[in-house]
Scaffold this active site. Structure first.
Site, PDB file in Angstrom:
ATOM      1  N   ASP A   1       5.632  63.536 -37.173  1.00 22.74           N
ATOM      2  CA  ASP A   1       5.588  63.445 -35.703  1.00 22.74           C
ATOM      3  C   ASP A   1       6.535  64.517 -35.149  1.00 22.74           C
ATOM      4  O   ASP A   1       7.306  65.137 -35.888  1.00 22.74           O
ATOM      5  CB  ASP A   1       6.055  62.050 -35.251  1.00 22.74           C
ATOM      6  CG  ASP A   1       6.074  61.896 -33.735  1.00 22.74           C
ATOM      7  OD1 ASP A   1       5.087  62.282 -33.077  1.00 22.74           O
ATOM      8  OD2 ASP A   1       7.089  61.418 -33.178  1.00 22.74           O
ATOM      9  N   SER A   2       6.494  64.683 -33.830  1.00 27.78           N
ATOM     10  CA  SER A   2       7.430  65.600 -33.189  1.00 27.78           C
ATOM     11  C   SER A   2       8.866  65.076 -33.277  1.00 27.78           C
ATOM     12  O   SER A   2       9.804  65.832 -33.053  1.00 27.78           O
ATOM     13  CB  SER A   2       7.050  65.765 -31.723  1.00 27.78           C
ATOM     14  OG  SER A   2       7.062  64.501 -31.082  1.00 27.78           O
TER      15      SER A   2
ATOM     16  N   CYS B   1       1.237  61.479 -34.618  1.00 28.48           N
ATOM     17  CA  CYS B   1       1.542  62.009 -33.290  1.00 28.48           C
ATOM     18  C   CYS B   1       0.199  62.213 -32.593  1.00 28.48           C
ATOM     19  O   CYS B   1      -0.677  62.911 -33.135  1.00 28.48           O
ATOM     20  CB  CYS B   1       2.285  63.328 -33.446  1.00 28.48           C
ATOM     21  SG  CYS B   1       2.529  64.232 -31.910  1.00 28.48           S
TER      22      CYS B   1
ATOM     23  N   GLU C   1      13.542  58.114 -26.207  1.00 23.57           N
ATOM     24  CA  GLU C   1      14.515  58.816 -27.049  1.00 23.57           C
ATOM     25  C   GLU C   1      15.952  58.504 -26.622  1.00 23.57           C
ATOM     26  O   GLU C   1      16.861  58.533 -27.434  1.00 23.57           O
ATOM     27  CB  GLU C   1      14.258  60.328 -27.026  1.00 23.57           C
ATOM     28  CG  GLU C   1      12.882  60.674 -27.578  1.00 23.57           C
ATOM     29  CD  GLU C   1      12.898  61.586 -28.800  1.00 23.57           C
ATOM     30  OE1 GLU C   1      13.917  62.231 -29.043  1.00 23.57           O
ATOM     31  OE2 GLU C   1      11.871  61.632 -29.505  1.00 23.57           O
TER      32      GLU C   1
ATOM     33  N   CYS D   1       0.643  57.411 -27.332  1.00 20.38           N
ATOM     34  CA  CYS D   1       1.729  58.277 -27.790  1.00 20.38           C
ATOM     35  C   CYS D   1       2.556  57.398 -28.713  1.00 20.38           C
ATOM     36  O   CYS D   1       2.858  56.241 -28.360  1.00 20.38           O
ATOM     37  CB  CYS D   1       2.566  58.753 -26.604  1.00 20.38           C
ATOM     38  SG  CYS D   1       4.097  59.576 -27.097  1.00 20.38           S
TER      39      CYS D   1
ATOM     40  N   HIS E   1       5.508  57.229 -29.399  1.00 22.43           N
ATOM     41  CA  HIS E   1       6.797  56.754 -28.878  1.00 22.43           C
ATOM     42  C   HIS E   1       6.645  55.441 -28.089  1.00 22.43           C
ATOM     43  O   HIS E   1       7.595  54.687 -27.948  1.00 22.43           O
ATOM     44  CB  HIS E   1       7.390  57.784 -27.914  1.00 22.43           C
ATOM     45  CG  HIS E   1       8.088  58.927 -28.571  1.00 22.43           C
ATOM     46  ND1 HIS E   1       7.425  59.901 -29.270  1.00 22.43           N
ATOM     47  CD2 HIS E   1       9.415  59.268 -28.615  1.00 22.43           C
ATOM     48  CE1 HIS E   1       8.307  60.798 -29.708  1.00 22.43           C
ATOM     49  NE2 HIS E   1       9.513  60.440 -29.323  1.00 22.43           N
TER      50      HIS E   1
HETATM   51  N1  DGL Z   1       4.986  61.082 -30.219  1.00 20.71           N
HETATM   52  C1  DGL Z   1       4.153  62.133 -29.757  1.00 20.71           C
HETATM   53  C2  DGL Z   1       2.726  61.658 -29.478  1.00 20.71           C
HETATM   54  O1  DGL Z   1       2.281  60.728 -30.047  1.00 20.71           O
HETATM   55  C3  DGL Z   1       4.574  62.804 -28.500  1.00 20.71           C
HETATM   56  C4  DGL Z   1       5.949  63.006 -28.155  1.00 20.71           C
HETATM   57  C5  DGL Z   1       6.163  64.433 -27.713  1.00 20.71           C
HETATM   58  O2  DGL Z   1       5.855  64.796 -26.585  1.00 20.71           O
HETATM   59  O3  DGL Z   1       6.610  65.162 -28.576  1.00 20.71           O
HETATM   60  O4  DGL Z   1       2.016  62.226 -28.705  1.00 20.71           O
END
Ligand code: DGL
Length: 277
Positions: free
Chosen positions: A16-17, A79, A158, A190, A192
């Site tokens: 993931d990012s 992600c 975050e 997402c 997150h």
């Molecule tokens: N967790 C990432 C997703 O599922 C996005 C977070 C980011 O913007 O890096 O899209």
């Protein structure tokens, strides 16, 4: 040990990012307890959600190359942004199974909706790619899909503000229009966002089913490994490191975050220079 046996025991690569993909890793740990995981969080270059397709594809390609140096037998793009922008390219370039989170999430939403009105909250990139609409409408042409980009959710997560008046207020602003059109299903598009699931759930109300694609992704992974004959047959023995974590920056912060959401206490996260891959 034979080559095939070695492959069975190889880890799954998950990336993931940043920390968001840990919600997917957690689900894989739960549903596939015999599997080893190598996780990479691109903490130096997060967020991906406001970057271009070219950049996200380049970053994803580097991460896949790194994961392949770890002898992974399959990769999960944990992600949504990278799944939306880079998965098609990556599928062409690697010769091991690779799956994203968008298709499984779309499938789970189609199964859940009763009135055919599905909302998607995600990064700007995922919403602009139109990928959820495409997958959902391919399978259910009558479904109505309403996307809403929620760019402030990632920094709030975050920062650890999972249950906080600020998050409540921002979520209410983002979600009101989805409530007004009467969706009955909302995809947390997402990785997150499952961290603020209770805030989103409180605002949307009980009549709206929240879909976390992580569950369906882990299920699909299990199915895929079985199909390809790649399942690990038993839990790795004592002394085998079950889960390994790598990041591109700020290992301590990542470690703290990971320990707060994973029941398995992570030992350490190692920083690597992802630009080298
Ligand atoms: N967790 C990432 C997703 O599922 C996005 C977070 C980011 O913007 O890096 O899209």
């Amino acid at each position: 040990m034979s080559g095939q046996e070695e492959l069975h025991n190889s880890p799954i690569g998950v990336f993931d990012s940043g920390v968001g993909g840990l919600t997917v890793a957690r689900e894989i740990m739960r549903q596939l307890p015999n599997e080893r995981i190598v996780y990479f969080g691109d903490t130096a270059r997060v967020p991906y959600g406001n970057k271009s397709k070219e950049t996200v594809t380049k970053f994803s390609r580097q991460i896949v190359r790194f994961l392949q140096t770890q002898q992974v037998k399959a990769i999960v793009v944990a992600c949504n942004t990278a799944s939306a922008y880079a998965l098609d390219e990556l599928e062409k370039e690697v010769d091991i199974p690779i799956i994203g989170v968008v298709k499984p999430g779309a499938k789970a939403a189609i199964d859940a909706t009763k009135n055919g009105k599905i909302g998607v909250v995600a990064t700007e990139a995922t919403i602009n790619s139109g990928i959820y609409n495409r997958y959902i409408q391919e399978n259910d042409p009558n479904a109505q899909v309403l996307g809403k980009a929620c760019p402030l959710f990632v920094p709030l997560v975050e920062e650890g503000l999972w249950e906080d008046p600020v998050t409540d207020e921002i979520a209410r602003r983002y979600l009101t229009e989805l409530i007004d059109v009467g969706i009955d299903t909302l995809i947390l598009g997402c990785t997150h966002y499952p961290m603020i699931r209770s805030t989103v759930g409180k605002i949307m109300g009980d009549q709206v089913t929240l879909v976390n694609p992580a569950y369906e992704t882990a299920r699909e992974l299990k199915e895929l490994l079985r199909e390809k004959g790649l399942e690990s047959e038993h839990r790795p023995g004592l002394g085998t490191e079950l889960y390994r974590f790598f990041v591109s920056d700020a290992a301590d912060k990542f470690q703290k975050f990971a320990n707060s959401i994973l029941t398995y206490g992570i030992l350490s996260a190692k920083v690597i220079n992802i630009e080298e891959y």
